[in-house]
Design a protein around this motif. Sequence first.
Motif, mmCIF file in Angstrom:
data_model
loop_
_atom_site.group_PDB
_atom_site.id
_atom_site.type_symbol
_atom_site.label_atom_id
_atom_site.label_comp_id
_atom_site.label_asym_id
_atom_site.label_seq_id
_atom_site.Cartn_x
_atom_site.Cartn_y
_atom_site.Cartn_z
ATOM 1 N N ALA A 1 18.055 -19.860 58.577
ATOM 2 C CA ALA A 1 18.939 -18.695 58.562
ATOM 3 C C ALA A 1 18.751 -17.879 57.291
ATOM 4 C CB ALA A 1 20.395 -19.142 58.685
ATOM 5 N N ALA A 2 18.563 -18.559 56.149
ATOM 6 C CA ALA A 2 18.329 -17.854 54.891
ATOM 7 C C ALA A 2 17.009 -17.089 54.938
ATOM 8 C CB ALA A 2 18.339 -18.842 53.732
ATOM 9 N N GLN A 3 15.985 -17.740 55.422
ATOM 10 C CA GLN A 3 14.668 -17.102 55.476
ATOM 11 C C GLN A 3 14.675 -15.903 56.429
ATOM 12 O OE1 GLN A 3 12.439 -20.598 56.503
ATOM 13 N NE2 GLN A 3 12.010 -21.145 54.368
ATOM 14 N N ALA A 4 15.469 -15.988 57.480
ATOM 15 C CA ALA A 4 15.566 -14.857 58.401
ATOM 16 C C ALA A 4 16.188 -13.639 57.724
ATOM 17 C CB ALA A 4 16.397 -15.253 59.623
ATOM 18 N N ARG A 5 16.965 -13.887 56.677
ATOM 19 C CA ARG A 5 17.572 -12.810 55.895
ATOM 20 C C ARG A 5 16.699 -12.408 54.712
ATOM 21 N NH1 ARG A 5 23.273 -12.081 56.493
ATOM 22 N NH2 ARG A 5 24.192 -13.454 58.069
ATOM 23 N N GLY A 6 15.525 -13.014 54.590
ATOM 24 C CA GLY A 6 14.646 -12.690 53.477
ATOM 25 C C GLY A 6 14.993 -13.397 52.182
ATOM 26 N N ILE A 7 15.755 -14.488 52.264
ATOM 27 C CA ILE A 7 16.167 -15.247 51.078
ATOM 28 C C ILE A 7 15.372 -16.543 51.031
ATOM 29 C CG2 ILE A 7 18.083 -16.312 49.836
ATOM 30 C CD1 ILE A 7 19.978 -14.578 51.567
ATOM 31 N N GLU A 8 14.666 -16.782 49.938
ATOM 32 C CA GLU A 8 13.956 -18.046 49.765
ATOM 33 C C GLU A 8 14.934 -19.154 49.398
ATOM 34 O OE1 GLU A 8 10.101 -18.222 47.746
ATOM 35 O OE2 GLU A 8 10.335 -16.066 47.388
ATOM 36 N N VAL A 9 14.542 -20.396 49.687
ATOM 37 C CA VAL A 9 15.393 -21.552 49.402
ATOM 38 C C VAL A 9 14.591 -22.620 48.668
ATOM 39 C CG1 VAL A 9 16.847 -23.375 50.373
ATOM 40 C CG2 VAL A 9 16.806 -21.119 51.454
ATOM 41 N N LEU A 10 15.213 -23.183 47.623
ATOM 42 C CA LEU A 10 14.708 -24.372 46.935
ATOM 43 C C LEU A 10 15.763 -25.460 47.099
ATOM 44 C CD1 LEU A 10 13.147 -26.155 44.909
ATOM 45 C CD2 LEU A 10 14.214 -24.829 43.063
ATOM 46 N N VAL A 11 15.409 -26.530 47.776
ATOM 47 C CA VAL A 11 16.337 -27.647 47.991
ATOM 48 C C VAL A 11 16.147 -28.679 46.887
ATOM 49 C CG1 VAL A 11 16.784 -29.673 49.443
ATOM 50 C CG2 VAL A 11 16.603 -27.399 50.485
ATOM 51 N N THR A 12 17.227 -29.000 46.179
ATOM 52 C CA THR A 12 17.242 -30.155 45.273
ATOM 53 C C THR A 12 18.312 -31.102 45.791
ATOM 54 O OG1 THR A 12 18.881 -29.441 43.614
ATOM 55 C CG2 THR A 12 16.641 -28.577 43.397
#
Length: 561
Positions: free
Chosen positions: A147-158
């Motif tokens: 969902a984040a990527q569909a909005r153009g937002i990258e994600v880093l999971v820690t």
Amino acid sequence: MPLIRTRTVSESCHGLLLAAGLSALEARLYAARGIAHPTELEHELARLLPFTALKGAGDAAVRLADAIARRERILVVADYDADGATACATAVKGLGLLGAVVDFVVPNRFEYGYGLTPEIVALAAQQSPDLIVTVDNGIASVAGVAAAQARGIEVLVTDHHLPGDVLPDCLIVNPNQPGCTFPSKHLAGVGVMFYVLMALRAELRARGAFASAPEPNLAQLLDYVALGTVADVVRLDTNNRILVEQGLKRMRAGRASPGVLALFAAAARNPAKASCFDLGFTLGPRLNAAGRLDDMSLGIACLLAGDEAAAMPLARELDQMNRARREIESGMREEAEGVLANMAIEAQHSISLFRPDWHQGVIGIVASRVKDRFHRPTLVFAQASETEIKGSGRSIPGLHLRDALDLVSKRHPDLILKFGGHAMAAGLSLRAPDFARFAAAFEAVCRELMPPEALTRVIETDGVPEADDYAMDVAERLERQVWGQGFPAPRFHDEFRVLEQRVVGERHLKLRLRNRHGLIVEAMRFSYADPLPASVSAVFTLSVNEFRGERMLQLMIEHCE
């Protein structure tokens, strides 16, 4: 009746530790906990495992360094427990020290639930972040990352939780992810974030970012790391003990953050004598109270407060919340025990409880209390919506709780809506009408996975103390050491004559005992008001009681026969 068992001591390890100068008692205690060499007791920061061994840490550092260089907006998405709160504070403060534009959001457990869900992404998007960094969550957030990527937002999971069959399609730092060879699999969420910051600082150093300015000292974050590590009850392996010991040293030296010092003050505890007990049973519950009853933003704000004047009102509010939490918990526990009084617990391998009016934020604590009393894996559920109930579970040695839930899910694909967690603690959600069906399925899995002997509680002790071990200086040394999950605090057993006993605070026994050596000692047995016979065999810890400026040895009785 519990089985009392003395821990096995490796004679070779015991000899090495004695040769290194440890006392006979300390050598025995550490050898029984698997310490094979004195260097394992050295807690300097230089002995931390290198961040280069943590899969994804280098890539995460590059991405974060790029974000800092481009002045991108970083948004930390936190979990709502003490580990999540301290991890969030570590991320926000640490990234800020390293030059990032950073803010945070933490889900309200009653509105959004756990993790980076699509709903949280929609909330986060209102702040227009370029990069979302999860702390203490995200390894199961496949839909949220998409969902984040569909909005153009990258994600880093820690994260540090165990992964499912499918991983999110993004950068991941988690010692438990497939292919990670990091030797310590027991980092808390806050520990993972601290390692990412160490990698980021090294990346910035390589880019020349500190050519004209001193490097930020990340050690100033170690009070957060110690608090979150102990409060999350992760295994205190050598690496975690270093992190905790260094955090405790900062607290004792008065160099903790204003928020942590305010939590000590609100609890009327002295940070100069900070111990793992303080972190796990005093500060941790006050921090957790915000996430259990309201919104963890309050706890994070307290941790990040810039000075005492800003931190103290927040710490006092957390203290009041914790008092309210205890009252709610007490009522729920009494109701749970009333239900269990009419059940044949001895014939069961598990306990599953549900009441629509129970408080969703307190079910985990109640599950822990019930598990402790009846020594059965326990799941406690509360109503989350008109159609959904949420459960929190605690397990016992012999059952990996997350694996058990995974097996239930595989056998009954339509039963569990979602689940996650660790070996000893997990959470899940069900449709309300499915509770009875789930309880039966969980009981069947527990019967299959648990050997009969696992249902007998085993109390491990460090044996019978020598006469010289009943001493104030021994209790003081032991209290200052790092003890916790997987590295348990020393407990002993011995026989006593009961010289005096009286009930204090309506629920506790204050005792005066004589041991086999003729020494008379004070003792307390909390949450137990029934009178003891003239002679008892007791399991206890050594502690120091301070009252009106006087200090004396006191035994804390855990079990009597």
